[in-house]
Motif scaffolding. Structure first.
Motif: not given
Length: 107
Positions: A37, A39, A73
């Protein structure tokens, strides 16, 4: 005379191999950071992979799809859907084009 030409050829081939290796490593790291995660780092690695070497249409589609997923995301849906639309239009016969169409239809 032959020796400098041979050295130049070996150096050129080595650099080409390095660029391909850098691209492969960047893609692998991009997936790793996506899964963690991270990003913003994922996008940086995608950009690095895109700039490392000339790439196949399949590799370009793969990176574009990962980029779209990453923007999703990050909450940047419009940017993500622009990438999905590109994939559906330009890479519609690839697996990434198919996945992009699924994302667009789910919208």
């Amino acid at each position: 005379m032959k020796s400098p030409a041979l050295v130049l050829l070996v150096a050129t081939l080595s650099l080409g191999g390095c660029a391909s290796l850098i691209q492969t490593a960047s893609i692998s790291e991009a997936y790793k950071h996506y899964n963690l995660q991270q990003y913003e780092r994922t996008l940086a690695l995608i950009s690095q992979a895109e700039n490392a070497d000339a790439m196949s249409a399949e590799k370009k589609a793969e990176l574009t799809y990962l980029k779209a997923k990453t923007y999703e995301r990050l909450g940047k849906s419009e940017i993500a859907y622009t990438h999905y639309e590109y994939l559906a239009r330009e890479h519609g016969n690839s697996q990434y084009g198919y996945l992009a169409v699924k994302q667009l239809n789910a919208r």
